[in-house]
Design a protein around this motif. Sequence first.
Motif, short mmCIF file in Angstrom:
data_model
loop_
_atom_site.label_atom_id
_atom_site.label_comp_id
_atom_site.label_asym_id
_atom_site.label_seq_id
_atom_site.Cartn_x
_atom_site.Cartn_y
_atom_site.Cartn_z
N ALA A 120 -10.64 -1.58 -2.24
CA ALA A 120 -10.44 -2.38 -3.46
C ALA A 120 -9.08 -3.08 -3.37
O ALA A 120 -8.06 -2.43 -3.13
CB ALA A 120 -10.50 -1.48 -4.69
N GLU B 265 -13.66 -5.65 -3.63
CA GLU B 265 -13.66 -4.85 -2.41
C GLU B 265 -13.71 -5.73 -1.18
O GLU B 265 -14.40 -6.74 -1.16
CB GLU B 265 -14.86 -3.88 -2.41
CG GLU B 265 -14.73 -2.74 -3.40
CD GLU B 265 -15.78 -1.68 -3.17
OE1 GLU B 265 -16.82 -1.97 -2.53
OE2 GLU B 265 -15.56 -0.53 -3.61
N ALA C 69 -1.94 -0.65 -7.62
CA ALA C 69 -2.36 -1.28 -8.87
C ALA C 69 -2.27 -0.29 -10.03
O ALA C 69 -1.81 -0.64 -11.14
CB ALA C 69 -3.77 -1.83 -8.73
N ARG C 70 -2.70 0.95 -9.80
CA ARG C 70 -2.64 1.96 -10.86
C ARG C 70 -1.19 2.22 -11.27
O ARG C 70 -0.88 2.42 -12.45
CB ARG C 70 -3.27 3.26 -10.39
CG ARG C 70 -4.78 3.25 -10.35
CD ARG C 70 -5.34 4.68 -10.35
NE ARG C 70 -4.73 5.50 -9.31
CZ ARG C 70 -5.25 5.67 -8.10
NH1 ARG C 70 -6.39 5.06 -7.77
NH2 ARG C 70 -4.65 6.44 -7.21
N HIS D 165 0.87 -1.18 0.00
CA HIS D 165 0.00 0.00 0.00
C HIS D 165 0.91 1.23 0.00
O HIS D 165 2.14 1.10 0.09
CB HIS D 165 -0.90 -0.02 1.24
CG HIS D 165 -1.84 1.14 1.37
ND1 HIS D 165 -2.58 1.63 0.32
CD2 HIS D 165 -2.13 1.94 2.44
CE1 HIS D 165 -3.31 2.65 0.74
NE2 HIS D 165 -3.05 2.87 2.01
N THR E 83 -7.77 -8.16 -10.42
CA THR E 83 -8.72 -7.60 -9.47
C THR E 83 -9.27 -8.69 -8.55
O THR E 83 -9.75 -9.73 -9.02
CB THR E 83 -9.89 -6.93 -10.21
OG1 THR E 83 -9.38 -5.90 -11.06
CG2 THR E 83 -10.88 -6.33 -9.23
N CYS F 85 -2.45 -5.92 -3.04
CA CYS F 85 -2.16 -4.49 -2.97
C CYS F 85 -3.45 -3.70 -3.05
O CYS F 85 -4.52 -4.25 -3.35
CB CYS F 85 -1.20 -4.07 -4.08
SG CYS F 85 -1.94 -4.03 -5.73
N THR F 86 -3.35 -2.40 -2.80
CA THR F 86 -4.49 -1.50 -2.89
C THR F 86 -4.50 -0.83 -4.27
O THR F 86 -3.57 -0.97 -5.07
CB THR F 86 -4.42 -0.44 -1.79
OG1 THR F 86 -3.17 0.24 -1.90
CG2 THR F 86 -4.55 -1.08 -0.41
N GLU F 87 -5.57 -0.05 -4.53
CA GLU F 87 -5.76 0.55 -5.86
C GLU F 87 -4.63 1.49 -6.26
O GLU F 87 -4.20 1.46 -7.43
CB GLU F 87 -7.10 1.26 -5.91
CG GLU F 87 -7.48 1.72 -7.30
CD GLU F 87 -8.93 2.16 -7.39
OE1 GLU F 87 -9.38 2.42 -8.52
OE2 GLU F 87 -9.61 2.25 -6.34
N PHE G 201 -6.22 -5.92 -5.01
CA PHE G 201 -5.70 -6.48 -6.25
C PHE G 201 -4.56 -7.45 -5.92
O PHE G 201 -3.92 -7.33 -4.88
CB PHE G 201 -5.19 -5.38 -7.17
CG PHE G 201 -6.22 -4.34 -7.50
CD1 PHE G 201 -6.93 -4.39 -8.68
CD2 PHE G 201 -6.48 -3.30 -6.60
CE1 PHE G 201 -7.90 -3.44 -8.97
CE2 PHE G 201 -7.44 -2.34 -6.89
CZ PHE G 201 -8.15 -2.41 -8.09
N ARG H 136 0.16 -0.95 -13.49
CA ARG H 136 -0.61 -1.55 -14.59
C ARG H 136 0.11 -1.47 -15.93
O ARG H 136 -0.05 -2.35 -16.78
CB ARG H 136 -1.99 -0.89 -14.71
CG ARG H 136 -3.01 -1.41 -13.72
CD ARG H 136 -4.41 -0.96 -14.08
NE ARG H 136 -5.39 -1.32 -13.07
CZ ARG H 136 -5.95 -2.51 -12.95
NH1 ARG H 136 -5.60 -3.49 -13.78
NH2 ARG H 136 -6.83 -2.75 -12.01
#
Length: 230
Positions: free
Chosen positions: A168, A157, A141-142, A103, A154, A136-138, A170, A145
Amino acid sequence: MPTSHPIELGEAREAELALLIADLSGYTAFTETHGALHASEVVLRFQRLAAASLEPGVAIVNSIGDDVFCAGADTLAVVRTALRLRDEVERQADFPHVRSGVHCGRIVERERQLFGAPINLTARVAAHALGGQILCTEPIARAVRAIEDIQVRTIGERRFRNVVHPVAVFELARPGAPARTAVIDPVCRMQVEVASAVATIVHAGANYHFCSRKCAGDFAKAPELYVGTG
């Protein structure tokens, strides 16, 4: 009367950091089965593997028991540290799986310690992972990617204790990674290569492989205690 003096605290510094918390899956069961001496050897090996897996710019903040907490300003370096650590652990014979959470967020650094809510969420995400899994968290992930050598899947949640809103989640993996040949000893939760298992027991139509005769004996006495434990 004695005069009280205020405690002087070091200067605080805020920073955006990526965080990694990793621990050994099933470590409690491993300790109960193989004893604290063997378990301590495994923890020390794990800490050395973590140190050897650090990407440039990533540091171990602290190690408590079988938990390793790492941080760095470069998100991709922290993610690659998590991947390297997982790969190194899975190369080890007779070793538990590692589970990890990644995170990021704004952290306060003071007197060589880190503080902040992102640390709590990282720990919750790590605890939600299965053995061998990196969650991991969003924001993480962003950030990854677009990286070809990291696959993001994914999970959905999830609600975590002491976290108000759903998070969210991942999974991070290497694309095209070869199928794992290791299975999990259902008694001590250690990784076992099928070809080198000390014993194999068939129960209810399924094969269970064991790292030691003790684990096989414990399972044979009461398989219902271990079947379905994850």
